[in-house]
Write a protein that holds these residues in place. Structure first.
Motif, PDB file in Angstrom:
ATOM      1  N   CYS A  81       0.957  -1.172  -0.175  1.00 50.26           N
ATOM      2  CA  CYS A  81       0.026  -0.172  -0.039  1.00 50.26           C
ATOM      3  C   CYS A  81       0.857   1.279  -0.058  1.00 50.26           C
ATOM      4  N   GLU A  82       1.888   1.203   0.977  1.00 52.90           N
ATOM      5  CA  GLU A  82       2.758   2.407   0.892  1.00 52.90           C
ATOM      6  C   GLU A  82       3.509   2.564  -0.470  1.00 52.90           C
ATOM      7  N   GLY A  83       3.945   1.645  -1.175  1.00 56.67           N
ATOM      8  CA  GLY A  83       4.642   1.523  -2.343  1.00 56.67           C
ATOM      9  C   GLY A  83       3.786   1.909  -3.376  1.00 56.67           C
ATOM     10  N   THR A  84       2.623   1.483  -3.405  1.00 57.67           N
ATOM     11  CA  THR A  84       1.568   2.015  -4.458  1.00 57.67           C
ATOM     12  C   THR A  84       1.055   3.407  -4.256  1.00 57.67           C
ATOM     13  N   GLY A  85       1.209   4.159  -3.088  1.00 57.90           N
ATOM     14  CA  GLY A  85       0.901   5.363  -2.919  1.00 57.90           C
ATOM     15  C   GLY A  85       1.847   6.137  -3.798  1.00 57.90           C
ATOM     16  N   HIS A  86       3.110   5.672  -3.486  1.00 58.68           N
ATOM     17  CA  HIS A  86       3.916   6.335  -4.275  1.00 58.68           C
ATOM     18  C   HIS A  86       4.044   6.324  -5.746  1.00 58.68           C
ATOM     19  N   VAL A  87       3.653   5.262  -6.294  1.00 55.61           N
ATOM     20  CA  VAL A  87       3.489   5.087  -7.574  1.00 55.61           C
ATOM     21  C   VAL A  87       2.351   5.813  -8.208  1.00 55.61           C
ATOM     22  N   LEU A  88       1.378   6.012  -7.522  1.00 61.77           N
ATOM     23  CA  LEU A  88       0.218   6.649  -7.793  1.00 61.77           C
ATOM     24  C   LEU A  88       0.591   8.211  -7.792  1.00 61.77           C
ATOM     25  N   ASP A  89       1.314   8.618  -6.861  1.00 64.25           N
ATOM     26  CA  ASP A  89       1.776  10.095  -6.661  1.00 64.25           C
ATOM     27  C   ASP A  89       2.778  10.128  -8.183  1.00 64.25           C
ATOM     28  N   LEU A  90       3.596   9.446  -8.298  1.00 65.26           N
ATOM     29  CA  LEU A  90       4.384   9.377  -9.605  1.00 65.26           C
ATOM     30  C   LEU A  90       3.501   9.483 -10.782  1.00 65.26           C
ATOM     31  N   PHE A  91       2.536   8.628 -10.841  1.00 64.63           N
ATOM     32  CA  PHE A  91       1.811   8.739 -11.932  1.00 64.63           C
ATOM     33  C   PHE A  91       1.046  10.061 -12.380  1.00 64.63           C
ATOM     34  N   SER A  92       0.683  10.811 -11.148  1.00 62.59           N
ATOM     35  CA  SER A  92       0.017  12.073 -11.196  1.00 62.59           C
ATOM     36  C   SER A  92       0.963  13.043 -11.526  1.00 62.59           C
ATOM     37  N   LYS A  93       2.387  12.877 -11.601  1.00 62.81           N
ATOM     38  CA  LYS A  93       3.300  13.729 -12.012  1.00 62.81           C
ATOM     39  C   LYS A  93       3.237  13.464 -13.516  1.00 62.81           C
ATOM     40  N   PHE A  94       3.543  12.386 -13.991  1.00 62.45           N
ATOM     41  CA  PHE A  94       3.988  11.985 -15.293  1.00 62.45           C
ATOM     42  C   PHE A  94       2.436  12.261 -16.470  1.00 62.45           C
ATOM     43  N   ARG A  95       1.239  12.222 -15.632  1.00 63.20           N
ATOM     44  CA  ARG A  95      -0.304  12.195 -16.180  1.00 63.20           C
ATOM     45  C   ARG A  95      -0.176  13.081 -17.514  1.00 63.20           C
ATOM     46  N   GLU A  96       0.157  14.531 -17.167  1.00 65.62           N
ATOM     47  CA  GLU A  96      -0.106  15.516 -18.167  1.00 65.62           C
ATOM     48  C   GLU A  96       0.642  15.017 -19.279  1.00 65.62           C
ATOM     49  N   SER A  97       2.088  14.759 -19.189  1.00 65.29           N
ATOM     50  CA  SER A  97       2.930  14.500 -20.212  1.00 65.29           C
ATOM     51  C   SER A  97       2.519  13.344 -21.013  1.00 65.29           C
ATOM     52  N   TYR A  98       2.047  12.170 -20.100  1.00 61.80           N
ATOM     53  CA  TYR A  98       1.532  10.988 -20.951  1.00 61.80           C
ATOM     54  C   TYR A  98       0.461  11.202 -21.871  1.00 61.80           C
ATOM     55  N   VAL A  99      -0.617  11.976 -21.114  1.00 59.21           N
ATOM     56  CA  VAL A  99      -1.970  12.062 -21.893  1.00 59.21           C
ATOM     57  C   VAL A  99      -1.485  13.154 -23.221  1.00 59.21           C
ATOM     58  N   ALA A 100      -0.835  14.060 -23.124  1.00 55.29           N
ATOM     59  CA  ALA A 100      -0.296  14.900 -24.222  1.00 55.29           C
ATOM     60  C   ALA A 100       0.381  14.174 -25.258  1.00 55.29           C
ATOM     61  N   SER A 101       1.070  12.826 -24.867  1.00 55.68           N
ATOM     62  CA  SER A 101       1.828  12.258 -25.865  1.00 55.68           C
ATOM     63  C   SER A 101       0.714  11.436 -26.515  1.00 55.68           C
ATOM     64  N   GLY A 102      -0.459  11.228 -26.226  1.00 54.58           N
ATOM     65  CA  GLY A 102      -1.436  10.474 -26.741  1.00 54.58           C
ATOM     66  C   GLY A 102      -1.660   9.057 -26.412  1.00 54.58           C
ATOM     67  N   PHE A 103      -0.991   8.942 -25.019  1.00 53.08           N
ATOM     68  CA  PHE A 103      -1.324   7.590 -24.540  1.00 53.08           C
ATOM     69  C   PHE A 103      -2.180   7.743 -23.400  1.00 53.08           C
ATOM     70  N   ALA A 104      -2.631   6.335 -23.223  1.00 51.78           N
ATOM     71  CA  ALA A 104      -3.645   6.205 -22.117  1.00 51.78           C
ATOM     72  C   ALA A 104      -3.152   4.956 -21.199  1.00 51.78           C
ATOM     73  N   MET A 105      -3.314   5.050 -20.034  1.00 52.67           N
ATOM     74  CA  MET A 105      -2.952   3.929 -18.789  1.00 52.67           C
ATOM     75  C   MET A 105      -4.430   3.148 -18.593  1.00 52.67           C
ATOM     76  N   ALA A 106      -4.081   2.083 -19.028  1.00 54.99           N
ATOM     77  CA  ALA A 106      -5.261   0.743 -19.315  1.00 54.99           C
ATOM     78  C   ALA A 106      -5.510   0.532 -17.647  1.00 54.99           C
ATOM     79  N   HIS A 107      -4.525   0.401 -16.788  1.00 54.16           N
ATOM     80  CA  HIS A 107      -4.546  -0.432 -15.410  1.00 54.16           C
ATOM     81  C   HIS A 107      -4.523   0.807 -14.422  1.00 54.16           C
TER      82      HIS A 107
END
Length: 147
Positions: A81-107
């Motif tokens: 749970c602790e590590g997953t919280g870090h991963v989700l925080d990390l994803f929120s940092k990259f989300r904008e760049s990722y979506v702008a690149s035309g990608f979507a995260m399925a999982h």
């Protein structure tokens, strides 16, 4: 227990992967992050299977219940749970760049769902979890009547 050691090792490997992703450029990190998310989901499912196996064993024969194994599993859930919280925080940092690149995260939605469930179960103020744990303990001790 052999399975808990294997899962602990997998948790450590994923934590190392998180650090690599934090230090990489955004374009590479997005692809690596998606793989890390899938690995975290698979690890969660492995921990759940182990927990279910231990529960079924203790229901079949309450004498074989081991508090230390249950404690190890709770620790695995907590570390996950602790590590997953870090991963989700990390994803929120990259989300904008990722979506702008035309990608979507399925999982991501699945991982967030598991994270919310796990966080709620580990929350010491969660009355429902305490009641469920108490009922399970009573059943293990033969204090309940089968329906």
């Amino acid at each position: 227990m052999i399975r808990t050691k294997r899962l602990e090792k997998k948790l450590e490997e994923l934590e190392e992967d998180e650090q690599v992703i934090r230090d990489s450029k955004v374009s590479v990190a997005c692809f690596d992050l998606e793989e890390l998310i899938r690995d975290r989901i698979a690890l969660f499912q492995d921990i759940v299977r182990l927990d279910q196996h231990v529960c079924m064993e203790s229901f079949r024969d309450p004498a074989i219940y081991h508090h230390d194994v249950e404690s190890q599993i709770r620790t695995l859930f907590s570390r996950w749970c602790e590590g997953t919280g870090h991963v989700l925080d990390l994803f929120s940092k990259f989300r904008e760049s990722y979506v702008a690149s035309g990608f979507a995260m399925a999982h991501v939605d699945e991982l967030e769902s598991h994270f919310k469930t796990c966080s709620a179960l580990l929350d010491p103020s969660n009355v429902e979890t305490d009641l469920a744990d108490e009922a399970i303990d009573q059943h293990r001790k033969g204090q309940t009547i089968p329906m």
